[in-house]
Design a protein around this motif. Sequence first.
Motif, PDB file in Angstrom:
ATOM      1  N   VAL A  78       0.836  -1.204   0.000  1.00 21.40           N
ATOM      2  CA  VAL A  78       0.000   0.000   0.000  1.00 21.40           C
ATOM      3  C   VAL A  78       0.871   1.255   0.000  1.00 21.40           C
ATOM      4  CG1 VAL A  78      -1.921  -1.147   1.180  1.00 21.40           C
ATOM      5  CG2 VAL A  78      -0.252   0.125   2.513  1.00 21.40           C
ATOM      6  N   PHE A  79       0.270   2.351  -0.460  1.00 18.22           N
ATOM      7  CA  PHE A  79       0.918   3.650  -0.414  1.00 18.22           C
ATOM      8  C   PHE A  79      -0.136   4.717  -0.204  1.00 18.22           C
ATOM      9  CE2 PHE A  79       0.038   2.668  -4.832  1.00 18.22           C
ATOM     10  CZ  PHE A  79      -0.502   3.834  -5.340  1.00 18.22           C
ATOM     11  N   PHE A  80       0.322   5.910   0.179  1.00 17.73           N
ATOM     12  CA  PHE A  80      -0.587   7.002   0.507  1.00 17.73           C
ATOM     13  C   PHE A  80      -0.206   8.265  -0.265  1.00 17.73           C
ATOM     14  CE2 PHE A  80       0.179   4.574   4.530  1.00 17.73           C
ATOM     15  CZ  PHE A  80      -0.988   3.835   4.482  1.00 17.73           C
ATOM     16  N   ILE A  81      -1.225   8.971  -0.762  1.00 24.07           N
ATOM     17  CA  ILE A  81      -1.042  10.244  -1.448  1.00 24.07           C
ATOM     18  C   ILE A  81      -2.045  11.229  -0.860  1.00 24.07           C
ATOM     19  CG2 ILE A  81      -1.263  11.451  -3.662  1.00 24.07           C
ATOM     20  CD1 ILE A  81      -0.384   8.824  -5.014  1.00 24.07           C
ATOM     21  N   TYR A  82      -1.597  12.454  -0.579  1.00 29.01           N
ATOM     22  CA  TYR A  82      -2.515  13.420   0.018  1.00 29.01           C
ATOM     23  C   TYR A  82      -2.115  14.847  -0.333  1.00 29.01           C
ATOM     24  CZ  TYR A  82       1.216  13.254   3.539  1.00 29.01           C
ATOM     25  OH  TYR A  82       2.444  13.253   4.171  1.00 29.01           O
ATOM     26  N   THR A  83      -3.097  15.734  -0.264  1.00 28.53           N
ATOM     27  CA  THR A  83      -2.866  17.168  -0.431  1.00 28.53           C
ATOM     28  C   THR A  83      -3.347  17.863   0.841  1.00 28.53           C
ATOM     29  OG1 THR A  83      -4.999  17.407  -1.564  1.00 28.53           O
ATOM     30  CG2 THR A  83      -3.038  17.162  -2.942  1.00 28.53           C
ATOM     31  N   TYR A  84      -2.692  18.963   1.167  1.00 29.60           N
ATOM     32  CA  TYR A  84      -2.983  19.662   2.411  1.00 29.60           C
ATOM     33  C   TYR A  84      -2.871  21.166   2.221  1.00 29.60           C
ATOM     34  CZ  TYR A  84       2.097  19.423   2.288  1.00 29.60           C
ATOM     35  OH  TYR A  84       3.414  19.493   1.885  1.00 29.60           O
ATOM     36  N   GLY A  85      -3.480  21.906   3.125  1.00 30.83           N
ATOM     37  CA  GLY A  85      -3.357  23.354   3.120  1.00 30.83           C
ATOM     38  C   GLY A  85      -2.077  23.804   3.787  1.00 30.83           C
ATOM     39  N   SER A  86      -1.716  23.151   4.897  1.00 32.96           N
ATOM     40  CA  SER A  86      -0.475  23.459   5.602  1.00 32.96           C
ATOM     41  C   SER A  86       0.180  22.158   6.051  1.00 32.96           C
ATOM     42  CB  SER A  86      -0.733  24.382   6.799  1.00 32.96           C
ATOM     43  OG  SER A  86      -1.633  23.782   7.703  1.00 32.96           O
ATOM     44  N   LYS A  87       1.490  22.128   6.047  1.00 33.08           N
ATOM     45  CA  LYS A  87       2.276  20.906   6.268  1.00 33.08           C
ATOM     46  C   LYS A  87       2.350  20.506   7.740  1.00 33.08           C
ATOM     47  CE  LYS A  87       5.537  17.850   5.061  1.00 33.08           C
ATOM     48  NZ  LYS A  87       5.081  16.507   5.140  1.00 33.08           N
ATOM     49  N   LYS A  88       2.062  19.223   7.991  1.00 39.24           N
ATOM     50  CA  LYS A  88       2.284  18.580   9.287  1.00 39.24           C
ATOM     51  C   LYS A  88       2.805  17.179   8.999  1.00 39.24           C
ATOM     52  CE  LYS A  88      -1.356  20.997  11.765  1.00 39.24           C
ATOM     53  NZ  LYS A  88      -2.604  20.877  12.498  1.00 39.24           N
ATOM     54  N   ASP A  89       3.336  16.506   9.994  1.00 32.42           N
ATOM     55  CA  ASP A  89       3.909  15.179   9.784  1.00 32.42           C
ATOM     56  C   ASP A  89       2.998  14.029  10.190  1.00 32.42           C
ATOM     57  OD1 ASP A  89       6.291  16.174   8.729  1.00 32.42           O
ATOM     58  OD2 ASP A  89       7.192  16.389  10.711  1.00 32.42           O
ATOM     59  N   THR A  90       1.790  14.295  10.625  1.00 33.99           N
ATOM     60  CA  THR A  90       0.956  13.230  11.186  1.00 33.99           C
ATOM     61  C   THR A  90      -0.258  12.870  10.330  1.00 33.99           C
ATOM     62  OG1 THR A  90      -0.271  14.867  12.466  1.00 33.99           O
ATOM     63  CG2 THR A  90       1.609  13.821  13.552  1.00 33.99           C
ATOM     64  N   TYR A  91      -0.282  13.276   9.094  1.00 32.14           N
ATOM     65  CA  TYR A  91      -1.476  13.079   8.270  1.00 32.14           C
ATOM     66  C   TYR A  91      -1.807  11.615   7.979  1.00 32.14           C
ATOM     67  CZ  TYR A  91      -1.436  18.105   7.325  1.00 32.14           C
ATOM     68  OH  TYR A  91      -1.459  19.465   7.432  1.00 32.14           O
ATOM     69  N   THR A  92      -0.841  10.739   8.018  1.00 32.93           N
ATOM     70  CA  THR A  92      -1.119   9.326   7.704  1.00 32.93           C
ATOM     71  C   THR A  92      -1.351   8.471   8.950  1.00 32.93           C
ATOM     72  OG1 THR A  92       1.254   8.840   7.566  1.00 32.93           O
ATOM     73  CG2 THR A  92       0.112   9.381   5.501  1.00 32.93           C
ATOM     74  N   LYS A  93      -1.354   9.065  10.103  1.00 32.76           N
ATOM     75  CA  LYS A  93      -1.539   8.296  11.343  1.00 32.76           C
ATOM     76  C   LYS A  93      -2.881   7.546  11.349  1.00 32.76           C
ATOM     77  CE  LYS A  93      -1.531   8.725  16.357  1.00 32.76           C
ATOM     78  NZ  LYS A  93      -1.410   9.625  17.507  1.00 32.76           N
ATOM     79  N   ALA A  94      -3.980   8.224  11.009  1.00 34.82           N
ATOM     80  CA  ALA A  94      -5.303   7.582  11.051  1.00 34.82           C
ATOM     81  C   ALA A  94      -5.447   6.484   9.998  1.00 34.82           C
ATOM     82  CB  ALA A  94      -6.407   8.631  10.876  1.00 34.82           C
ATOM     83  N   ILE A  95      -4.908   6.685   8.795  1.00 34.63           N
ATOM     84  CA  ILE A  95      -5.021   5.649   7.764  1.00 34.63           C
ATOM     85  C   ILE A  95      -4.151   4.446   8.129  1.00 34.63           C
ATOM     86  CG2 ILE A  95      -3.277   6.637   6.181  1.00 34.63           C
ATOM     87  CD1 ILE A  95      -6.395   5.199   4.733  1.00 34.63           C
ATOM     88  N   LYS A  96      -3.003   4.687   8.715  1.00 29.35           N
ATOM     89  CA  LYS A  96      -2.161   3.569   9.166  1.00 29.35           C
ATOM     90  C   LYS A  96      -2.872   2.792  10.272  1.00 29.35           C
ATOM     91  CE  LYS A  96       2.277   5.563   7.847  1.00 29.35           C
ATOM     92  NZ  LYS A  96       3.512   6.222   8.306  1.00 29.35           N
ATOM     93  N   ASN A  97      -3.550   3.494  11.158  1.00 29.49           N
ATOM     94  CA  ASN A  97      -4.323   2.819  12.208  1.00 29.49           C
ATOM     95  C   ASN A  97      -5.473   2.010  11.613  1.00 29.49           C
ATOM     96  OD1 ASN A  97      -2.749   3.780  14.300  1.00 29.49           O
ATOM     97  ND2 ASN A  97      -4.096   5.504  14.757  1.00 29.49           N
TER      98      ASN A  97
END
Length: 149
Positions: A78-97
């Motif tokens: 699996v892999f993840f792709i996302y777009t955001y308004g402002s950068k943070k490092d925790t955006y994939t935490k919920a999908i990984k969970n």
Amino acid sequence: MKTAIIYYSKHHENTKQLLDAIKSSSSDEITLIDVTNTPTADLDSYDAIGFASGIYYSKFHKTVLEFAKDNLPSGKDVFFIYTYGSKKDTYTKAIKNAISDKNANILGEYGCSGLDTFGPFKLIGGIAKNHPDDDDKKGAVEFYNNLYK
């Protein structure tokens, strides 16, 4: 390689722009699955499965999270792709969970800026204007092309 990318991309279609760039530049068989139209799918025949979304309250959209939890077969790449308004490092935490019990092999993630006009940002015309741009799209294509290198 046969790839499915499950996505949610509304408002400005920022994430979909990245996926379209990947699909149009690849010789792989890529199926884009919009979770708003397809809430369930058989993913057994795919070699790699991507999950893509704009970021909503610091995580992937709830429909992508639910789809991943309910439909991802065990042991998939699996892999993840996302777009955001402002950068943070925790955006994939919920999908990984959401996929933590699926024994998935996480190949990587790619995120970039996307126009965000949610809430008060609308008053100033949004943030991350003109994104994703050509460099962001090129970065997404390079990310995808290097998944197995």
